[in-house]
Write a protein that holds these residues in place. Structure first.
Motif, mmCIF file in Angstrom:
data_model
loop_
_atom_site.group_PDB
_atom_site.id
_atom_site.type_symbol
_atom_site.label_atom_id
_atom_site.label_comp_id
_atom_site.label_asym_id
_atom_site.label_seq_id
_atom_site.Cartn_x
_atom_site.Cartn_y
_atom_site.Cartn_z
ATOM 1 N N LEU A 1 0.836 -1.199 0.000
ATOM 2 C CA LEU A 1 0.000 0.000 0.000
ATOM 3 C C LEU A 1 0.872 1.249 0.000
ATOM 4 O O LEU A 1 1.930 1.269 0.622
ATOM 5 N N ASP A 2 0.398 2.304 -0.663
ATOM 6 C CA ASP A 2 1.109 3.574 -0.555
ATOM 7 C C ASP A 2 0.689 4.254 0.755
ATOM 8 O O ASP A 2 -0.184 3.756 1.478
ATOM 9 N N ALA A 3 1.310 5.376 1.082
ATOM 10 C CA ALA A 3 1.076 6.034 2.374
ATOM 11 C C ALA A 3 -0.386 6.424 2.567
ATOM 12 O O ALA A 3 -0.941 6.274 3.665
ATOM 13 N N ARG A 4 -1.015 6.902 1.518
ATOM 14 C CA ARG A 4 -2.433 7.280 1.624
ATOM 15 C C ARG A 4 -3.287 6.051 1.899
ATOM 16 O O ARG A 4 -4.181 6.068 2.738
ATOM 17 N N GLN A 5 -3.029 4.963 1.174
ATOM 18 C CA GLN A 5 -3.795 3.737 1.364
ATOM 19 C C GLN A 5 -3.587 3.161 2.763
ATOM 20 O O GLN A 5 -4.534 2.669 3.375
ATOM 21 N N VAL A 6 -2.373 3.227 3.277
ATOM 22 C CA VAL A 6 -2.115 2.773 4.644
ATOM 23 C C VAL A 6 -2.972 3.564 5.618
ATOM 24 O O VAL A 6 -3.610 2.998 6.514
ATOM 25 N N ALA A 7 -3.014 4.878 5.456
ATOM 26 C CA ALA A 7 -3.805 5.725 6.354
ATOM 27 C C ALA A 7 -5.293 5.398 6.250
ATOM 28 O O ALA A 7 -5.996 5.326 7.272
ATOM 29 N N VAL A 8 -5.785 5.176 5.036
ATOM 30 C CA VAL A 8 -7.204 4.847 4.841
ATOM 31 C C VAL A 8 -7.535 3.503 5.485
ATOM 32 O O VAL A 8 -8.531 3.370 6.206
ATOM 33 N N VAL A 9 -6.720 2.494 5.228
ATOM 34 C CA VAL A 9 -6.961 1.162 5.803
ATOM 35 C C VAL A 9 -6.882 1.222 7.327
ATOM 36 O O VAL A 9 -7.718 0.649 8.031
ATOM 37 N N ARG A 10 -5.898 1.933 7.850
ATOM 38 C CA ARG A 10 -5.768 2.066 9.301
ATOM 39 C C ARG A 10 -7.004 2.769 9.885
ATOM 40 O O ARG A 10 -7.512 2.376 10.944
ATOM 41 N N ALA A 11 -7.510 3.780 9.197
ATOM 42 C CA ALA A 11 -8.711 4.486 9.668
ATOM 43 C C ALA A 11 -9.904 3.536 9.745
ATOM 44 O O ALA A 11 -10.657 3.544 10.730
ATOM 45 N N VAL A 12 -10.075 2.719 8.722
ATOM 46 C CA VAL A 12 -11.175 1.746 8.733
ATOM 47 C C VAL A 12 -11.005 0.769 9.888
ATOM 48 O O VAL A 12 -11.966 0.478 10.617
ATOM 49 N N ASP B 1 -5.713 9.882 16.811
ATOM 50 C CA ASP B 1 -5.054 11.135 16.446
ATOM 51 C C ASP B 1 -3.935 10.936 15.425
ATOM 52 O O ASP B 1 -3.797 11.721 14.492
ATOM 53 N N GLU B 2 -3.132 9.897 15.598
ATOM 54 C CA GLU B 2 -2.015 9.654 14.678
ATOM 55 C C GLU B 2 -2.523 9.347 13.266
ATOM 56 O O GLU B 2 -1.990 9.865 12.273
ATOM 57 N N THR B 3 -3.557 8.531 13.178
ATOM 58 C CA THR B 3 -4.126 8.199 11.867
ATOM 59 C C THR B 3 -4.807 9.413 11.259
ATOM 60 O O THR B 3 -4.699 9.654 10.054
ATOM 61 N N TRP B 4 -5.484 10.183 12.096
ATOM 62 C CA TRP B 4 -6.134 11.415 11.625
ATOM 63 C C TRP B 4 -5.079 12.340 11.004
ATOM 64 O O TRP B 4 -5.286 12.879 9.915
ATOM 65 N N ALA C 1 -2.200 11.468 9.767
ATOM 66 C CA ALA C 1 -1.706 10.853 8.526
ATOM 67 C C ALA C 1 -2.680 11.095 7.374
ATOM 68 O O ALA C 1 -2.248 11.374 6.244
ATOM 69 N N LEU C 2 -3.967 11.009 7.636
ATOM 70 C CA LEU C 2 -4.967 11.283 6.597
ATOM 71 C C LEU C 2 -4.878 12.735 6.138
ATOM 72 O O LEU C 2 -4.931 13.025 4.940
ATOM 73 N N ARG C 3 -4.726 13.618 7.085
ATOM 74 C CA ARG C 3 -4.561 15.048 6.759
ATOM 75 C C ARG C 3 -3.302 15.264 5.919
ATOM 76 O O ARG C 3 -3.325 16.006 4.941
ATOM 77 N N ALA C 4 -2.205 14.611 6.321
ATOM 78 C CA ALA C 4 -0.937 14.756 5.600
ATOM 79 C C ALA C 4 -1.054 14.252 4.163
ATOM 80 O O ALA C 4 -0.341 14.725 3.274
ATOM 81 N N GLU C 5 -1.969 13.305 3.943
ATOM 82 C CA GLU C 5 -2.187 12.775 2.594
ATOM 83 C C GLU C 5 -3.205 13.597 1.803
ATOM 84 O O GLU C 5 -3.609 13.216 0.711
ATOM 85 N N GLY C 6 -3.630 14.710 2.368
ATOM 86 C CA GLY C 6 -4.457 15.660 1.625
ATOM 87 C C GLY C 6 -5.949 15.516 1.799
ATOM 88 O O GLY C 6 -6.717 16.184 1.085
#
Length: 147
Positions: free
Chosen positions: A81-92, A103-106, A108-113
């Motif tokens: 997974l790329d960084a954005r996909q990692v953040a999305v999967v982790r959020a789910v 907070d950390e995942t939030w 990361a999602l923000r950092a991915e735009g």
């Protein structure tokens, strides 16, 4: 089978279609993110019915085979997974396990735009598909036979 089953409650079915359609296919979250969310929810809830339908949609949205496969496995495969996909999967996963994105995942999602609007939609999308998975699993809706 899901539409014919849910259609037995006509009034609720019509209202559900409006909400469901606002999330997918007419949501504003990028389609690849949407499909990854749905695939991950499908895996975490044991709803293969949804995964059957959304794997081809994920491919059409540009999600690679490695990411599609990773969404269907336990743990987070950061190599697939790329960084954005990692953040999305982790959020789910966090929504599934803790009912909130940490907070950390939030961050990361923000950092991915992802914008405020994207984050709201991601939460509602994951929650909606969790609800649908529970309905499919509880009502015993059979997987479609693809010809």
């Amino acid at each position: 089978h899901i539409f014919t089953t849910l259609g037995r409650h006509r009034g609720l079915f019509r209202r559900w279609l409006l909400f469901a359609g606002a999330l997918m296919p007419r949501g504003k979250l990028p389609r690849g993110d949407t499909e990854l969310v749905i695939l991950r929810v499908s895996h975490r809830t044991g709803a293969e019915y949804e995964a059957d339908h959304h794997r081809p949609l994920a491919r059409r949205a540009g999600v690679g085979e490695a990411a599609i496969a990773a969404a269907g496995r336990d743990g987070i495969d950061e190599a697939a997974l790329d960084a954005r996909q990692v953040a999305v999967v982790r959020a789910v996963d966090e929504l599934h396990d803790d009912r909130r994105i940490g907070d950390e995942t939030w961050a990361a999602l923000r950092a991915e735009g992802l914008s405020d609007r994207d984050l709201i939609e991601l939460c509602l999308l994951a929650g909606h598909y969790t609800m649908i998975a529970g309905t499919i699993n509880s009502l015993g809706i059979e997987r479609d036979r693809h010809r």
